[in-house]
Design a protein around this motif. Structure first.
Motif, PDB file in Angstrom:
ATOM      1  N   ASN A  32       0.839  -1.209   0.140  1.00 55.28           N
ATOM      2  CA  ASN A  32      -0.124   0.303  -0.006  1.00 55.28           C
ATOM      3  C   ASN A  32       0.790   1.174  -0.187  1.00 55.28           C
ATOM      4  OD1 ASN A  32      -2.102   1.701   0.025  1.00 55.28           O
ATOM      5  ND2 ASN A  32      -2.990   1.092   1.680  1.00 55.28           N
ATOM      6  N   SER A  33       2.508   1.302  -0.808  1.00 56.30           N
ATOM      7  CA  SER A  33       3.145   2.637  -0.811  1.00 56.30           C
ATOM      8  C   SER A  33       2.976   2.977  -2.311  1.00 56.30           C
ATOM      9  CB  SER A  33       3.852   1.868  -0.647  1.00 56.30           C
ATOM     10  OG  SER A  33       4.879   3.228  -0.015  1.00 56.30           O
ATOM     11  N   ALA A 147      -5.173   3.127  13.034  1.00 59.47           N
ATOM     12  CA  ALA A 147      -4.470   3.991  11.903  1.00 59.47           C
ATOM     13  C   ALA A 147      -3.507   4.677  12.540  1.00 59.47           C
ATOM     14  CB  ALA A 147      -5.339   4.949  11.175  1.00 59.47           C
ATOM     15  N   SER A 150      -0.233   1.850  14.142  1.00 65.24           N
ATOM     16  CA  SER A 150      -0.034   2.166  12.637  1.00 65.24           C
ATOM     17  C   SER A 150       0.926   2.788  12.493  1.00 65.24           C
ATOM     18  CB  SER A 150      -0.910   1.339  11.945  1.00 65.24           C
ATOM     19  OG  SER A 150       0.246   1.262  10.729  1.00 65.24           O
ATOM     20  N   SER A 151       0.843   3.764  12.080  1.00 69.08           N
ATOM     21  CA  SER A 151       1.372   4.948  11.664  1.00 69.08           C
ATOM     22  C   SER A 151       2.702   5.467  12.759  1.00 69.08           C
ATOM     23  CB  SER A 151       0.689   6.126  11.583  1.00 69.08           C
ATOM     24  OG  SER A 151       0.154   6.176  10.441  1.00 69.08           O
ATOM     25  N   ILE A 169      -1.441  12.170   9.846  1.00 68.08           N
ATOM     26  CA  ILE A 169      -0.971  10.671   9.134  1.00 68.08           C
ATOM     27  C   ILE A 169      -1.731   9.799   9.082  1.00 68.08           C
ATOM     28  CG2 ILE A 169       1.070   9.437   8.864  1.00 68.08           C
ATOM     29  CD1 ILE A 169       2.548  12.335   9.766  1.00 68.08           C
ATOM     30  N   ALA A 170      -2.532   9.723  10.035  1.00 68.31           N
ATOM     31  CA  ALA A 170      -3.021   8.500  10.233  1.00 68.31           C
ATOM     32  C   ALA A 170      -4.635   8.541   9.450  1.00 68.31           C
ATOM     33  CB  ALA A 170      -3.122   8.335  12.243  1.00 68.31           C
ATOM     34  N   PHE A 173      -3.845   8.286   5.685  1.00 62.84           N
ATOM     35  CA  PHE A 173      -3.972   6.725   6.193  1.00 62.84           C
ATOM     36  C   PHE A 173      -4.930   6.173   5.914  1.00 62.84           C
ATOM     37  CE2 PHE A 173      -2.303   2.524   8.137  1.00 62.84           C
ATOM     38  CZ  PHE A 173      -1.716   1.498   7.120  1.00 62.84           C
ATOM     39  N   THR A 177      -6.910   3.710   2.573  1.00 65.68           N
ATOM     40  CA  THR A 177      -7.214   2.494   3.024  1.00 65.68           C
ATOM     41  C   THR A 177      -8.586   1.754   3.227  1.00 65.68           C
ATOM     42  OG1 THR A 177      -5.419   1.813   4.574  1.00 65.68           O
ATOM     43  CG2 THR A 177      -6.207   0.549   4.792  1.00 65.68           C
TER      44      THR A 177
END
Length: 268
Positions: A32-33, A147, A150-151, A169-170, A173, A177
């Motif tokens: 997922n990048s 999220a 994870s971040s 950021i989260a 993300f 997602t």
């Protein structure tokens, strides 16, 4: 860098490339990048190589017209190398991209691979159920708390104010997602966190060739350092361990990664 699209199977695959006359190195991103995963490295002035980096289907600017699996990504990478017709001596694969890097190596499409915190057959070795559940939440978060977790665990250092911007950021993300979940759910559950798949299919990739080595952050929370160290020890592979560094190795420690690539290019 030049920005281009190339038709591979039924996909429009986006990629970037430099053309300064230096040796070209192929970069393959993780789950997922996108090609931007190594942006901090691309910005360095003391690189002795040109960058070529793709967006796998479902990622970045590439299309997603077929079911996404590790095998599909491997075939995409193989066909990309065939069509672009560059003689890549080195491929750099990060995280999930390591599976495609090894596939290219085993197919004799490249001479050597640098595997940066790669997916491997030992990642679920410690506390199987707990690790599997954690990775699923981190890769496909179902809420903002997942999220954020994870971040936060993606990095070790608070580089460029990363942790001050964690909520932003989260949130982004999670949004991305959720939009892509249908593309990635089977990839995660059937392959990335499937111990049988890892021990059978991923392990085979590591035993078919000798021409690779590892680089990984000691503080990696996604791909445990010891999971890679065990393979390096068992199969007698070189391992470069970077202290005070998490999974986002190209973001946190681009200079050290670049130094390793420069040395490899000069020796190949």
């Amino acid at each position: 860098m030049d920005k281009k699209f190339i038709k591979i199977f039924d996909e429009e695959v986006f990629y970037v490339e430099e053309n300064t006359g230096k040796e070209k190195v192929l970069f393959l991103h993780g789950f997922n990048s996108s090609h931007n995963f190594a942006q901090q490295l691309y910005l360095l002035k003391n690189r002795n190589y040109d960058v070529v980096a793709i967006d796998f289907p479902g990622c970045g600017k590439s299309s997603a017209n077929s079911e996404i699996t590790i095998e599909y990504y491997q075939k995409i990478a193989q066909e990309f190398v065939k069509q672009i017709n560059y003689n890549f001596k080195l491929v750099v694969g990060h995280s999930l991209g390591g599976a495609s890097a090894l596939y290219l190596l085993n197919s004799k499409m490249v001479n050597y691979a640098l595997l940066a915190a790669p997916i491997n057959y030992n990642i679920l070795s410690a506390k199987l159920d707990e690790t599997t559940e954690k990775l699923k939440r981190w890769l496909i978060p179902s809420n903002l708390n997942d999220a954020i977790e994870s971040s936060e665990n993606l990095v070790f250092n608070n580089k460029n104010g990363y942790k001050e911007n964690l909520n932003k950021i989260a949130t982004m993300f999670l949004k991305i997602t959720k939009f892509k979940e249908r593309n990635f759910l089977k990839l995660v559950t059937n392959q990335i966190i499937n111990p049988n798949y890892l021990k059978k299919e991923i392990k085979k990739l590591y035993t078919q060739s000798n021409n690779y080595e590892f680089i990984i952050g000691i503080n990696d929370m996604f791909v445990p350092f010891m999971s890679v160290a065990k393979i390096a020890n068992d199969l007698n592979k070189n391992l470069s361990a970077i202290s005070n560094c998490g999974h986002a190795i190209f973001f946190e420690k681009p200079e050290q990664v670049n130094e390793k690539i420069n040395k490899l290019i000069s020796s190949l």
